[in-house]
Design a protein around this motif. Sequence first.
Motif, PDB file in Angstrom:
ATOM      1  N   ALA A  43      -9.942   4.879   1.443  1.00 25.57           N
ATOM      2  CA  ALA A  43      -9.312   4.318   2.644  1.00 25.57           C
ATOM      3  C   ALA A  43     -10.350   3.791   3.627  1.00 25.57           C
ATOM      4  N   THR A  44     -11.374   4.580   3.914  1.00 25.23           N
ATOM      5  CA  THR A  44     -12.363   4.163   4.913  1.00 25.23           C
ATOM      6  C   THR A  44     -13.183   2.977   4.432  1.00 25.23           C
ATOM      7  N   ASN A  45     -13.463   2.902   3.135  1.00 20.52           N
ATOM      8  CA  ASN A  45     -14.280   1.803   2.617  1.00 20.52           C
ATOM      9  C   ASN A  45     -13.448   0.584   2.235  1.00 20.52           C
ATOM     10  N   ALA A  46     -12.508   0.779   1.326  1.00 18.33           N
ATOM     11  CA  ALA A  46     -11.764  -0.354   0.778  1.00 18.33           C
ATOM     12  C   ALA A  46     -10.807  -0.970   1.790  1.00 18.33           C
ATOM     13  N   LEU A  47     -10.131  -0.144   2.582  1.00 15.01           N
ATOM     14  CA  LEU A  47      -9.235  -0.711   3.592  1.00 15.01           C
ATOM     15  C   LEU A  47     -10.031  -1.457   4.658  1.00 15.01           C
ATOM     16  N   GLY A  48     -11.292  -1.051   4.870  1.00 18.75           N
ATOM     17  CA  GLY A  48     -12.141  -1.806   5.789  1.00 18.75           C
ATOM     18  C   GLY A  48     -12.342  -3.231   5.306  1.00 18.75           C
ATOM     19  N   VAL A  49     -12.485  -3.393   3.989  1.00 16.39           N
ATOM     20  CA  VAL A  49     -12.632  -4.740   3.410  1.00 16.39           C
ATOM     21  C   VAL A  49     -11.341  -5.526   3.559  1.00 16.39           C
ATOM     22  N   LEU A  50     -10.205  -4.889   3.256  1.00 19.13           N
ATOM     23  CA  LEU A  50      -8.922  -5.595   3.310  1.00 19.13           C
ATOM     24  C   LEU A  50      -8.534  -5.969   4.734  1.00 19.13           C
ATOM     25  N   PHE A  51      -8.757  -5.056   5.674  1.00 19.99           N
ATOM     26  CA  PHE A  51      -8.455  -5.394   7.061  1.00 19.99           C
ATOM     27  C   PHE A  51      -9.505  -6.340   7.640  1.00 19.99           C
ATOM     28  N   PRO A  66      -8.078  -7.250  20.226  1.00 19.61           N
ATOM     29  CA  PRO A  66      -9.275  -8.108  20.249  1.00 19.61           C
ATOM     30  C   PRO A  66     -10.597  -7.389  20.533  1.00 19.61           C
ATOM     31  N   PRO A  67     -10.690  -6.457  21.480  1.00 18.69           N
ATOM     32  CA  PRO A  67     -11.989  -5.817  21.746  1.00 18.69           C
ATOM     33  C   PRO A  67     -12.575  -5.045  20.566  1.00 18.69           C
ATOM     34  N   THR A  68     -11.721  -4.539  19.679  1.00 15.01           N
ATOM     35  CA  THR A  68     -12.220  -3.769  18.536  1.00 15.01           C
ATOM     36  C   THR A  68     -12.232  -4.573  17.239  1.00 15.01           C
ATOM     37  N   ARG A  69     -11.709  -5.772  17.273  1.00 14.95           N
ATOM     38  CA  ARG A  69     -11.617  -6.579  16.051  1.00 14.95           C
ATOM     39  C   ARG A  69     -12.990  -6.918  15.492  1.00 14.95           C
ATOM     40  N   SER A  70     -13.964  -7.120  16.365  1.00 16.82           N
ATOM     41  CA  SER A  70     -15.292  -7.524  15.898  1.00 16.82           C
ATOM     42  C   SER A  70     -15.947  -6.469  15.013  1.00 16.82           C
ATOM     43  N   ALA A  71     -15.518  -5.228  15.116  1.00 13.93           N
ATOM     44  CA  ALA A  71     -16.077  -4.172  14.282  1.00 13.93           C
ATOM     45  C   ALA A  71     -15.757  -4.386  12.805  1.00 13.93           C
ATOM     46  N   PHE A  72     -14.741  -5.198  12.520  1.00 13.77           N
ATOM     47  CA  PHE A  72     -14.349  -5.459  11.137  1.00 13.77           C
ATOM     48  C   PHE A  72     -14.992  -6.732  10.583  1.00 13.77           C
ATOM     49  N   TYR A  89      -6.786   1.346  11.340  1.00 14.25           N
ATOM     50  CA  TYR A  89      -7.419   0.049  11.089  1.00 14.25           C
ATOM     51  C   TYR A  89      -6.535  -1.107  11.553  1.00 14.25           C
ATOM     52  N   LEU A  90      -5.235  -0.961  11.355  1.00 13.56           N
ATOM     53  CA  LEU A  90      -4.316  -2.015  11.783  1.00 13.56           C
ATOM     54  C   LEU A  90      -4.399  -2.216  13.291  1.00 13.56           C
ATOM     55  N   ILE A  91      -4.406  -1.136  14.027  1.00 14.96           N
ATOM     56  CA  ILE A  91      -4.536  -1.228  15.482  1.00 14.96           C
ATOM     57  C   ILE A  91      -5.882  -1.839  15.846  1.00 14.96           C
ATOM     58  N   GLY A  92      -6.933  -1.420  15.153  1.00 11.52           N
ATOM     59  CA  GLY A  92      -8.263  -1.946  15.428  1.00 11.52           C
ATOM     60  C   GLY A  92      -8.371  -3.430  15.210  1.00 11.52           C
ATOM     61  N   VAL A  93      -7.707  -3.949  14.198  1.00 13.27           N
ATOM     62  CA  VAL A  93      -7.756  -5.385  13.908  1.00 13.27           C
ATOM     63  C   VAL A  93      -6.914  -6.181  14.900  1.00 13.27           C
TER      64      VAL A  93
END
Length: 246
Positions: free
Chosen positions: A230-238, A100-106, A93-97
């Motif tokens: 991790a998949t749900n809650a860390l998605g909110v935090l990131f 820039p190209p993958t940041r919009s998924a969050f 998730y850290l890499i994804g955030v």
Amino acid sequence: MTVATATPQPALARRRPGLWATVVVVLVLVGLNLANHVFGWGSMWLGPAGALGLLAFARFSGLSWRQLGLSRRTHAAGLRWGLGVIAVVAAVYLIGVLVPPTRSAFLDARYHLPPASALLTAFVIIPVGTILLEEVAFRSVLWGFLSRHARVWQVALGSSLLFGLWHLLPATAAVTANPALGALMVGFGAWQQVVSVAGTVLFTAIGGLVAGELRRRSGSLLASVGMHWATNALGVLFGLVAWRLV
């Protein structure tokens, strides 16, 4: 001549839950899903109540704590697997955030929250309102009942398919809440809602397979709980970080 006598067995050990018990669990889950997503009953009380009811039914039907993935002997292994998965998901998730190209998924509008609300969602609302019921239902009780009648791969596949179908109703709101997903679905025209829902069901079913494997390997529900959180809650935090980077 001595006559062998059968050793008395505890009442729980004598009970052998039949397929009817699995059917009862599935019907209860259908009812809970409708109560939450159609009738709007609050998941913060419905989830814990449903989880306790399912566990009580499983124990009454003869399933042991070990069969439910809740034996104290497997807590340590489950905790190790769970923390390991949390670390892996956090790194992804850290890499994804940061990219820039993958940041919009969050950038999910449902979780465009102030910091205090994001923390409350990640550490209270998601664990109590979502994870508790889903893990007890699919990786504990349903898994335990299916294990009495099916092979391991059948248990994993069956529980994961039902876990995917569990997300059928909430999946209808995902396209409008997440702009990245919405942009991806535009090319499907009038079919975008159908494709989105089908994709969500498939994705969560695959996630259920992974969670089930963690539960199988560790023997503990804690391992799959760690992945689910991790998949749900860390998605909110990131997501909190992603919204501040746009």
